[in-house]
Design an enzyme around this catalytic site. Structure first.
Site, PDB file in Angstrom:
ATOM      1  N   SER A 118      -5.199 -25.219 -63.001  1.00  0.00           N
ATOM      2  CA  SER A 118      -4.592 -25.239 -61.811  1.00  0.00           C
ATOM      3  C   SER A 118      -3.791 -24.082 -61.664  1.00  0.00           C
ATOM      4  O   SER A 118      -3.342 -23.597 -60.589  1.00  0.00           O
ATOM      5  CB  SER A 118      -3.903 -26.449 -61.318  1.00  0.00           C
ATOM      6  OG  SER A 118      -2.820 -26.898 -62.189  1.00  0.00           O
ATOM      7  N   HIS A 139     -11.964 -24.251 -60.157  1.00  0.00           N
ATOM      8  CA  HIS A 139     -10.872 -24.989 -59.873  1.00  0.00           C
ATOM      9  C   HIS A 139     -11.182 -26.245 -59.015  1.00  0.00           C
ATOM     10  O   HIS A 139     -11.022 -25.866 -57.472  1.00  0.00           O
ATOM     11  CB  HIS A 139      -9.213 -24.566 -59.543  1.00  0.00           C
ATOM     12  CG  HIS A 139      -8.219 -25.242 -59.361  1.00  0.00           C
ATOM     13  ND1 HIS A 139      -7.295 -25.077 -58.433  1.00  0.00           N
ATOM     14  CD2 HIS A 139      -7.961 -26.312 -60.112  1.00  0.00           C
ATOM     15  CE1 HIS A 139      -6.400 -25.954 -58.348  1.00  0.00           C
ATOM     16  NE2 HIS A 139      -6.603 -26.641 -59.414  1.00  0.00           N
ATOM     17  N   GLU A 151     -12.062 -24.022 -56.113  1.00  0.00           N
ATOM     18  CA  GLU A 151     -11.713 -22.355 -55.952  1.00  0.00           C
ATOM     19  C   GLU A 151     -12.528 -21.750 -57.034  1.00  0.00           C
ATOM     20  O   GLU A 151     -12.123 -22.178 -58.425  1.00  0.00           O
ATOM     21  CB  GLU A 151     -10.087 -22.192 -56.099  1.00  0.00           C
ATOM     22  CG  GLU A 151      -9.072 -22.889 -54.906  1.00  0.00           C
ATOM     23  CD  GLU A 151      -7.928 -22.879 -55.196  1.00  0.00           C
ATOM     24  OE1 GLU A 151      -6.972 -22.428 -54.298  1.00  0.00           O
ATOM     25  OE2 GLU A 151      -7.283 -23.008 -56.383  1.00  0.00           O
ATOM     26  N   ASN A 189      -2.608 -24.114 -54.548  1.00  0.00           N
ATOM     27  CA  ASN A 189      -1.430 -24.602 -55.168  1.00  0.00           C
ATOM     28  C   ASN A 189      -0.307 -23.472 -54.903  1.00  0.00           C
ATOM     29  O   ASN A 189       0.980 -23.981 -54.862  1.00  0.00           O
ATOM     30  CB  ASN A 189      -1.756 -24.654 -56.583  1.00  0.00           C
ATOM     31  CG  ASN A 189      -2.301 -25.833 -57.039  1.00  0.00           C
ATOM     32  OD1 ASN A 189      -2.381 -26.671 -56.140  1.00  0.00           O
ATOM     33  ND2 ASN A 189      -2.581 -26.063 -58.260  1.00  0.00           N
TER      34      ASN A 189
HETATM   35  N1  CAA Z   1     -12.733 -41.195 -56.949  1.00  0.00           N
HETATM   36  C1  CAA Z   1     -13.633 -41.218 -56.325  1.00  0.00           C
HETATM   37  N2  CAA Z   1     -13.648 -41.574 -54.856  1.00  0.00           N
HETATM   38  C2  CAA Z   1     -12.485 -41.934 -54.406  1.00  0.00           C
HETATM   39  C3  CAA Z   1     -11.153 -41.902 -55.108  1.00  0.00           C
HETATM   40  C4  CAA Z   1     -11.422 -41.408 -56.579  1.00  0.00           C
HETATM   41  N3  CAA Z   1     -10.426 -41.269 -57.287  1.00  0.00           N
HETATM   42  N4  CAA Z   1     -10.297 -42.208 -54.364  1.00  0.00           N
HETATM   43  C5  CAA Z   1     -10.638 -42.386 -53.227  1.00  0.00           C
HETATM   44  N5  CAA Z   1     -12.026 -42.128 -53.140  1.00  0.00           N
HETATM   45  C6  CAA Z   1     -13.243 -42.258 -51.956  1.00  0.00           C
HETATM   46  C7  CAA Z   1     -13.041 -43.536 -51.476  1.00  0.00           C
HETATM   47  O1  CAA Z   1     -14.018 -44.499 -51.957  1.00  0.00           O
HETATM   48  C8  CAA Z   1     -13.468 -43.331 -50.076  1.00  0.00           C
HETATM   49  O2  CAA Z   1     -14.868 -43.165 -49.915  1.00  0.00           O
HETATM   50  P1  CAA Z   1     -15.707 -43.608 -48.600  1.00  0.00           P
HETATM   51  O3  CAA Z   1     -14.997 -43.033 -47.367  1.00  0.00           O
HETATM   52  O4  CAA Z   1     -17.010 -42.968 -48.875  1.00  0.00           O
HETATM   53  O5  CAA Z   1     -15.878 -45.181 -48.454  1.00  0.00           O
HETATM   54  C9  CAA Z   1     -12.704 -42.079 -49.573  1.00  0.00           C
HETATM   55  O6  CAA Z   1     -12.531 -41.525 -51.086  1.00  0.00           O
HETATM   56  C10 CAA Z   1     -11.433 -42.422 -49.038  1.00  0.00           C
HETATM   57  O7  CAA Z   1     -10.649 -43.427 -49.957  1.00  0.00           O
HETATM   58  P2  CAA Z   1      -9.727 -44.402 -49.487  1.00  0.00           P
HETATM   59  O8  CAA Z   1     -10.393 -45.091 -47.942  1.00  0.00           O
HETATM   60  O9  CAA Z   1      -9.620 -45.609 -50.608  1.00  0.00           O
HETATM   61  O10 CAA Z   1      -8.333 -43.894 -49.179  1.00  0.00           O
HETATM   62  P3  CAA Z   1      -7.967 -42.650 -48.309  1.00  0.00           P
HETATM   63  O11 CAA Z   1      -8.591 -42.571 -46.939  1.00  0.00           O
HETATM   64  O12 CAA Z   1      -6.418 -42.751 -48.419  1.00  0.00           O
HETATM   65  O13 CAA Z   1      -8.387 -41.488 -49.234  1.00  0.00           O
HETATM   66  C11 CAA Z   1      -7.910 -39.648 -50.479  1.00  0.00           C
HETATM   67  C12 CAA Z   1      -8.061 -41.135 -50.513  1.00  0.00           C
HETATM   68  C13 CAA Z   1      -9.525 -39.238 -50.671  1.00  0.00           C
HETATM   69  C14 CAA Z   1      -7.465 -39.657 -52.110  1.00  0.00           C
HETATM   70  C15 CAA Z   1      -7.230 -39.114 -49.569  1.00  0.00           C
HETATM   71  O14 CAA Z   1      -6.007 -39.632 -49.460  1.00  0.00           O
HETATM   72  C16 CAA Z   1      -6.810 -37.599 -49.625  1.00  0.00           C
HETATM   73  O15 CAA Z   1      -7.608 -36.703 -49.641  1.00  0.00           O
HETATM   74  N6  CAA Z   1      -5.619 -37.243 -50.211  1.00  0.00           N
HETATM   75  C17 CAA Z   1      -5.263 -36.012 -50.504  1.00  0.00           C
HETATM   76  C18 CAA Z   1      -5.758 -35.443 -51.717  1.00  0.00           C
HETATM   77  C19 CAA Z   1      -5.293 -34.228 -52.253  1.00  0.00           C
HETATM   78  O16 CAA Z   1      -4.804 -33.551 -51.547  1.00  0.00           O
HETATM   79  N7  CAA Z   1      -5.908 -33.892 -53.418  1.00  0.00           N
HETATM   80  C20 CAA Z   1      -5.615 -32.290 -53.888  1.00  0.00           C
HETATM   81  C21 CAA Z   1      -4.540 -32.268 -54.658  1.00  0.00           C
HETATM   82  S1  CAA Z   1      -4.091 -30.988 -55.212  1.00  0.00           S
HETATM   83  C22 CAA Z   1      -4.856 -30.424 -56.529  1.00  0.00           C
HETATM   84  O17 CAA Z   1      -5.640 -31.279 -56.713  1.00  0.00           O
HETATM   85  C23 CAA Z   1      -4.616 -29.212 -57.260  1.00  0.00           C
HETATM   86  C24 CAA Z   1      -3.883 -29.297 -58.469  1.00  0.00           C
HETATM   87  O18 CAA Z   1      -4.285 -28.223 -59.371  1.00  0.00           O
HETATM   88  C25 CAA Z   1      -2.753 -30.291 -58.757  1.00  0.00           C
END
Ligand code: CAA
Length: 284
Positions: A118, A139, A151, A189
Protein backbone atom coordinates in the site's frame (compact mmCIF):
# COMPACT_ATOMS: atom_id res chain seq x y z
CA UNK A 1 -9.27 -16.37 -19.63
CA UNK A 2 -8.59 -18.72 -16.73
CA UNK A 3 -5.15 -18.27 -15.33
CA UNK A 4 -3.15 -19.79 -12.53
CA UNK A 5 -2.77 -17.14 -9.84
CA UNK A 6 -0.38 -17.54 -6.91
CA UNK A 7 -1.05 -15.56 -3.74
CA UNK A 8 1.69 -15.21 -1.12
CA UNK A 9 0.63 -14.09 2.36
CA UNK A 10 -2.81 -15.11 3.59
CA UNK A 11 -3.69 -12.35 6.05
CA UNK A 12 -6.79 -10.20 5.60
CA UNK A 13 -5.72 -8.87 2.21
CA UNK A 14 -4.21 -12.09 0.85
CA UNK A 15 -7.27 -14.14 1.78
CA UNK A 16 -9.54 -11.51 0.23
CA UNK A 17 -7.47 -11.54 -2.97
CA UNK A 18 -7.67 -15.36 -3.11
CA UNK A 19 -11.46 -15.11 -2.83
CA UNK A 20 -11.65 -12.49 -5.59
CA UNK A 21 -9.45 -14.55 -7.94
CA UNK A 22 -11.40 -17.77 -7.34
CA UNK A 23 -14.70 -15.93 -7.83
CA UNK A 24 -13.38 -14.65 -11.19
CA UNK A 25 -12.78 -18.26 -12.30
CA UNK A 26 -9.01 -18.53 -11.85
CA UNK A 27 -7.08 -21.42 -10.35
CA UNK A 28 -5.31 -20.27 -7.19
CA UNK A 29 -2.15 -21.51 -5.46
CA UNK A 30 -2.01 -20.08 -1.93
CA UNK A 31 1.08 -19.85 0.28
CA UNK A 32 1.88 -18.43 3.70
CA UNK A 33 5.16 -19.10 5.49
CA UNK A 34 3.34 -19.27 8.83
CA UNK A 35 1.19 -22.43 9.08
CA UNK A 36 -1.24 -20.80 11.54
CA UNK A 37 -1.75 -17.80 9.29
CA UNK A 38 -2.25 -20.14 6.35
CA UNK A 39 -4.97 -22.08 8.18
CA UNK A 40 -6.70 -18.86 9.25
CA UNK A 41 -6.46 -17.41 5.75
CA UNK A 42 -7.97 -20.50 4.15
CA UNK A 43 -10.77 -20.41 6.71
CA UNK A 44 -11.45 -16.78 5.73
CA UNK A 45 -11.72 -17.80 2.07
CA UNK A 46 -14.24 -20.52 2.95
CA UNK A 47 -16.19 -18.03 5.07
CA UNK A 48 -16.19 -15.55 2.17
CA UNK A 49 -17.86 -18.08 -0.11
CA UNK A 50 -20.25 -19.18 2.65
CA UNK A 51 -21.26 -15.51 2.98
CA UNK A 52 -21.97 -15.33 -0.77
CA UNK A 53 -24.12 -18.48 -0.61
CA UNK A 54 -25.95 -17.19 2.47
CA UNK A 55 -26.68 -13.89 0.71
CA UNK A 56 -27.94 -15.76 -2.33
CA UNK A 57 -25.41 -14.19 -4.73
CA UNK A 58 -23.76 -17.57 -5.43
CA UNK A 59 -25.15 -21.11 -5.70
CA UNK A 60 -23.64 -23.68 -3.35
CA UNK A 61 -22.42 -25.74 -6.34
CA UNK A 62 -20.58 -22.70 -7.77
CA UNK A 63 -19.02 -21.95 -4.38
CA UNK A 64 -17.88 -25.58 -4.15
CA UNK A 65 -16.45 -25.38 -7.68
CA UNK A 66 -14.55 -22.19 -6.80
CA UNK A 67 -13.10 -23.67 -3.61
CA UNK A 68 -12.08 -26.78 -5.59
CA UNK A 69 -9.85 -24.51 -7.74
CA UNK A 70 -7.86 -23.49 -4.63
CA UNK A 71 -4.69 -25.36 -3.67
CA UNK A 72 -2.67 -24.47 -0.58
CA UNK A 73 1.03 -25.15 -1.04
CA UNK A 74 3.85 -25.48 1.47
CA UNK A 75 6.78 -23.96 -0.39
CA UNK A 76 7.40 -21.01 -2.70
CA UNK A 77 8.91 -23.42 -5.25
CA UNK A 78 5.43 -24.93 -5.74
CA UNK A 79 4.18 -21.60 -7.14
CA UNK A 80 6.54 -21.77 -10.13
CA UNK A 81 3.89 -22.66 -12.73
CA UNK A 82 1.63 -19.66 -11.99
CA UNK A 83 0.91 -17.03 -14.66
CA UNK A 84 0.85 -14.27 -12.05
CA UNK A 85 1.91 -14.09 -8.43
CA UNK A 86 0.39 -11.53 -6.06
CA UNK A 87 2.30 -10.81 -2.88
CA UNK A 88 0.42 -9.68 0.24
CA UNK A 89 2.92 -10.21 3.06
CA UNK A 90 3.84 -7.81 5.89
CA UNK A 91 4.48 -4.18 4.91
CA UNK A 92 8.21 -4.37 5.70
CA UNK A 93 10.53 -3.51 2.79
CA UNK A 94 13.22 -6.10 3.67
CA UNK A 95 10.65 -8.92 3.82
CA UNK A 96 9.18 -7.94 0.44
CA UNK A 97 12.63 -7.51 -1.13
CA UNK A 98 13.77 -10.96 0.04
CA UNK A 99 10.55 -12.55 -1.19
CA UNK A 100 10.76 -10.91 -4.63
CA UNK A 101 14.41 -11.96 -4.93
CA UNK A 102 13.16 -15.53 -4.48
CA UNK A 103 10.13 -15.10 -6.76
CA UNK A 104 12.37 -13.60 -9.44
CA UNK A 105 14.34 -16.81 -9.62
CA UNK A 106 11.53 -19.32 -8.99
CA UNK A 107 8.67 -18.12 -11.21
CA UNK A 108 8.49 -19.02 -14.90
CA UNK A 109 9.97 -16.26 -17.11
CA UNK A 110 6.60 -15.15 -18.49
CA UNK A 111 4.96 -14.68 -15.07
CA UNK A 112 3.81 -11.29 -13.84
CA UNK A 113 5.17 -10.50 -10.37
CA UNK A 114 2.72 -8.26 -8.50
CA UNK A 115 2.85 -6.66 -5.07
CA UNK A 116 -0.18 -5.56 -3.08
CA UNK A 117 1.92 -3.07 -1.12
CA UNK A 118 0.00 0.00 0.00
CA UNK A 119 2.90 2.38 0.43
CA UNK A 120 6.29 0.78 -0.21
CA UNK A 121 8.18 1.67 -3.42
CA UNK A 122 7.25 -0.79 -6.17
CA UNK A 123 10.43 0.24 -8.01
CA UNK A 124 12.52 -0.87 -5.01
CA UNK A 125 10.69 -4.21 -4.95
CA UNK A 126 11.14 -4.56 -8.73
CA UNK A 127 14.88 -3.94 -8.44
CA UNK A 128 15.19 -6.53 -5.66
CA UNK A 129 13.50 -9.16 -7.86
CA UNK A 130 16.24 -9.05 -10.49
CA UNK A 131 13.37 -9.05 -13.05
CA UNK A 132 12.19 -5.42 -12.81
CA UNK A 133 10.44 -5.47 -16.20
CA UNK A 134 7.95 -8.06 -14.86
CA UNK A 135 6.98 -6.30 -11.62
CA UNK A 136 3.83 -4.21 -11.08
CA UNK A 137 1.78 -3.05 -8.12
CA UNK A 138 -1.73 -4.47 -7.83
CA UNK A 139 -3.10 -2.62 -4.83
CA UNK A 140 -6.44 -3.97 -3.59
CA UNK A 141 -8.55 -2.24 -0.96
CA UNK A 142 -9.98 -3.65 2.25
CA UNK A 143 -12.30 -5.58 2.21
CA UNK A 144 -10.94 -6.86 -1.10
CA UNK A 145 -14.08 -8.82 -2.06
CA UNK A 146 -16.18 -5.65 -1.71
CA UNK A 147 -14.07 -2.67 -2.77
CA UNK A 148 -14.08 -2.09 -6.53
CA UNK A 149 -10.69 -0.41 -6.90
CA UNK A 150 -7.35 -1.92 -7.82
CA UNK A 151 -4.54 0.59 -8.26
CA UNK A 152 -2.27 -0.77 -10.98
CA UNK A 153 1.11 0.71 -10.19
CA UNK A 154 3.51 1.37 -13.03
CA UNK A 155 7.24 1.76 -12.50
CA UNK A 156 9.66 3.18 -15.07
CA UNK A 157 11.20 -0.28 -15.36
CA UNK A 158 8.15 -2.36 -16.29
CA UNK A 159 7.66 -3.83 -19.77
CA UNK A 160 4.63 -2.03 -21.30
CA UNK A 161 3.22 -5.39 -22.41
CA UNK A 162 3.42 -6.74 -18.86
CA UNK A 163 1.73 -3.60 -17.55
CA UNK A 164 -1.08 -3.88 -20.12
CA UNK A 165 -1.60 -7.52 -19.10
CA UNK A 166 -1.77 -6.48 -15.45
CA UNK A 167 -4.51 -3.94 -16.23
CA UNK A 168 -6.39 -6.58 -18.20
CA UNK A 169 -6.02 -9.07 -15.33
CA UNK A 170 -7.40 -6.58 -12.77
CA UNK A 171 -10.34 -5.71 -15.03
CA UNK A 172 -11.01 -9.43 -15.46
CA UNK A 173 -11.52 -9.60 -11.69
CA UNK A 174 -14.46 -7.24 -12.19
CA UNK A 175 -12.46 -4.45 -10.54
CA UNK A 176 -11.98 -0.84 -11.49
CA UNK A 177 -8.33 -0.82 -12.57
CA UNK A 178 -6.82 2.65 -12.16
CA UNK A 179 -3.30 3.31 -13.48
CA UNK A 180 -1.03 4.89 -10.87
CA UNK A 181 2.51 6.19 -10.93
CA UNK A 182 4.88 4.65 -8.40
CA UNK A 183 4.84 7.58 -5.98
CA UNK A 184 4.45 7.28 -2.18
CA UNK A 185 0.89 6.21 -1.26
CA UNK A 186 -0.01 6.01 -4.97
CA UNK A 187 -3.31 7.90 -5.39
CA UNK A 188 -5.78 6.82 -2.70
CA UNK A 189 -3.47 6.51 0.30
CA UNK A 190 -1.70 9.77 -0.44
CA UNK A 191 -5.07 11.44 0.12
CA UNK A 192 -6.83 9.02 2.52
CA UNK A 193 -4.00 8.27 4.97
CA UNK A 194 -3.44 11.97 5.91
CA UNK A 195 -7.22 12.38 6.32
CA UNK A 196 -7.28 9.43 8.71
CA UNK A 197 -4.31 10.90 10.61
CA UNK A 198 -6.25 14.15 10.91
CA UNK A 199 -9.13 12.22 12.48
CA UNK A 200 -6.67 10.81 15.08
CA UNK A 201 -5.26 14.30 15.66
CA UNK A 202 -8.78 15.64 16.13
CA UNK A 203 -9.52 12.88 18.64
CA UNK A 204 -6.32 13.57 20.60
CA UNK A 205 -6.68 17.36 20.58
CA UNK A 206 -10.41 17.75 21.21
CA UNK A 207 -11.19 14.82 23.49
CA UNK A 208 -14.31 14.17 21.40
CA UNK A 209 -15.83 10.71 21.69
CA UNK A 210 -14.53 8.39 18.89
CA UNK A 211 -18.12 7.32 18.28
CA UNK A 212 -19.11 10.95 17.68
CA UNK A 213 -16.19 11.61 15.31
CA UNK A 214 -17.27 8.60 13.26
CA UNK A 215 -20.97 9.51 13.39
CA UNK A 216 -20.10 13.05 12.27
CA UNK A 217 -18.09 12.03 9.21
CA UNK A 218 -20.71 9.47 8.19
CA UNK A 219 -23.65 11.83 8.53
CA UNK A 220 -21.86 15.03 7.57
CA UNK A 221 -19.47 13.97 4.83
CA UNK A 222 -21.10 10.84 3.45
CA UNK A 223 -18.34 8.43 4.50
CA UNK A 224 -19.60 4.80 4.43
CA UNK A 225 -17.92 4.28 7.81
CA UNK A 226 -16.26 6.77 10.15
CA UNK A 227 -12.49 7.42 9.88
CA UNK A 228 -11.61 5.83 13.23
CA UNK A 229 -13.69 2.74 12.43
CA UNK A 230 -11.93 2.65 9.07
CA UNK A 231 -8.49 2.68 10.75
CA UNK A 232 -9.74 -0.21 12.93
CA UNK A 233 -10.74 -2.05 9.74
CA UNK A 234 -7.45 -1.56 7.89
CA UNK A 235 -5.37 -1.97 11.07
CA UNK A 236 -3.84 0.65 13.35
CA UNK A 237 -0.42 -0.81 12.52
CA UNK A 238 -1.11 -0.61 8.77
CA UNK A 239 -2.17 3.04 9.11
CA UNK A 240 1.01 3.75 11.07
CA UNK A 241 3.31 2.03 8.56
CA UNK A 242 1.54 3.61 5.59
CA UNK A 243 1.82 7.12 7.11
CA UNK A 244 5.51 6.61 7.88
CA UNK A 245 6.26 5.25 4.41
CA UNK A 246 4.52 8.22 2.76
CA UNK A 247 6.31 10.69 5.08
CA UNK A 248 9.68 9.05 4.34
CA UNK A 249 9.00 8.78 0.62
CA UNK A 250 7.98 12.41 0.26
CA UNK A 251 10.44 13.70 2.88
CA UNK A 252 7.54 15.54 4.51
CA UNK A 253 6.80 15.11 8.22
CA UNK A 254 3.28 16.41 7.63
CA UNK A 255 2.42 12.83 6.61
CA UNK A 256 4.02 11.20 9.69
CA UNK A 257 1.74 9.00 11.85
CA UNK A 258 0.12 10.64 14.87
CA UNK A 259 1.91 9.47 18.10
CA UNK A 260 -1.35 8.00 19.42
CA UNK A 261 -1.11 5.31 16.70
CA UNK A 262 2.30 4.18 18.00
CA UNK A 263 0.92 4.03 21.56
CA UNK A 264 -1.97 1.87 20.39
CA UNK A 265 0.36 -0.47 18.49
CA UNK A 266 2.54 -0.75 21.60
CA UNK A 267 -0.55 -1.77 23.61
CA UNK A 268 -1.62 -4.30 20.97
CA UNK A 269 -4.73 -2.31 20.08
CA UNK A 270 -4.51 -2.92 16.33
CA UNK A 271 -8.21 -2.59 15.51
CA UNK A 272 -10.68 -5.28 14.52
CA UNK A 273 -8.07 -7.99 14.18
CA UNK A 274 -7.18 -7.80 17.89
CA UNK A 275 -10.70 -6.97 19.09
CA UNK A 276 -9.81 -3.41 20.13
CA UNK A 277 -8.67 -0.23 18.46
CA UNK A 278 -10.53 3.06 18.65
CA UNK A 279 -13.61 0.90 19.23
CA UNK A 280 -14.01 -2.60 20.65
CA UNK A 281 -15.10 -5.68 18.69
CA UNK A 282 -16.22 -9.19 19.46
CA UNK A 283 -13.34 -11.67 19.32
CA UNK A 284 -13.14 -13.48 15.98
N1 CAA B 1 -15.75 -9.29 3.23
C1 CAA B 1 -16.69 -9.49 2.30
N2 CAA B 1 -17.82 -8.78 2.21
C2 CAA B 1 -18.04 -7.85 3.14
C3 CAA B 1 -17.12 -7.59 4.18
C4 CAA B 1 -15.93 -8.36 4.20
N3 CAA B 1 -14.98 -8.17 5.13
N4 CAA B 1 -17.60 -6.59 4.95
C5 CAA B 1 -18.79 -6.24 4.42
N5 CAA B 1 -19.05 -6.99 3.33
C6 CAA B 1 -20.20 -6.90 2.44
C7 CAA B 1 -21.48 -7.26 3.12
O1 CAA B 1 -21.76 -8.64 3.04
C8 CAA B 1 -22.48 -6.45 2.34
O2 CAA B 1 -22.80 -7.06 1.11
P1 CAA B 1 -24.26 -6.91 0.48
O3 CAA B 1 -24.52 -5.44 0.34
O4 CAA B 1 -24.13 -7.63 -0.86
O5 CAA B 1 -25.17 -7.59 1.44
C9 CAA B 1 -21.73 -5.18 1.99
O6 CAA B 1 -20.34 -5.53 2.07
C10 CAA B 1 -22.06 -4.08 2.93
O7 CAA B 1 -21.74 -4.56 4.25
P2 CAA B 1 -22.58 -4.20 5.55
O8 CAA B 1 -24.00 -3.95 5.20
O9 CAA B 1 -22.26 -5.21 6.61
O10 CAA B 1 -21.91 -2.91 6.12
P3 CAA B 1 -21.67 -1.55 5.40
O11 CAA B 1 -22.79 -1.14 4.54
O12 CAA B 1 -21.20 -0.65 6.50
O13 CAA B 1 -20.42 -1.82 4.45
C11 CAA B 1 -18.13 -1.69 4.09
C12 CAA B 1 -19.22 -2.29 4.94
C13 CAA B 1 -18.22 -2.26 2.67
C14 CAA B 1 -16.81 -2.10 4.71
C15 CAA B 1 -18.35 -0.14 4.03
O14 CAA B 1 -18.50 0.35 5.34
C16 CAA B 1 -17.24 0.59 3.36
O15 CAA B 1 -17.19 0.70 2.14
N6 CAA B 1 -16.31 1.14 4.17
C17 CAA B 1 -15.15 1.83 3.67
C18 CAA B 1 -14.08 0.84 3.35
C19 CAA B 1 -12.87 1.51 2.80
O16 CAA B 1 -12.76 2.71 2.65
N7 CAA B 1 -11.88 0.67 2.46
C20 CAA B 1 -10.62 1.16 1.97
C21 CAA B 1 -9.67 1.22 3.11
S1 CAA B 1 -8.13 1.88 2.65
C22 CAA B 1 -7.28 0.58 2.06
O17 CAA B 1 -7.68 -0.57 2.09
C23 CAA B 1 -5.98 0.94 1.48
C24 CAA B 1 -4.80 0.65 2.25
O18 CAA B 1 -3.79 0.40 1.64
C25 CAA B 1 -4.72 0.81 3.73
Amino acid sequence: MTQVVAVVGLGTMGAGIVEVCLAAGHDVLAFDGFPEARAKGLERVHKGFARRVEKGTLAQADADAAIARLRAVEAIAELASADIVIEAVAEIPEIKHDLFRELGSVMQPSAILATNTSAISVTGIAEASGQPERVVGLHFFNPAPVMKLVEVVRTRLVDPQVYASAIEFAEGLDKEAVPCPDTPGFLVNRILVPMLNDAVRTLAETGADPIDIDRALKAGAGWPMGPLALIDLIGVDVQMHASQAIADGLGDEHYAPHPLLAEMVEEGRLGRKTGAGFHTYEAR
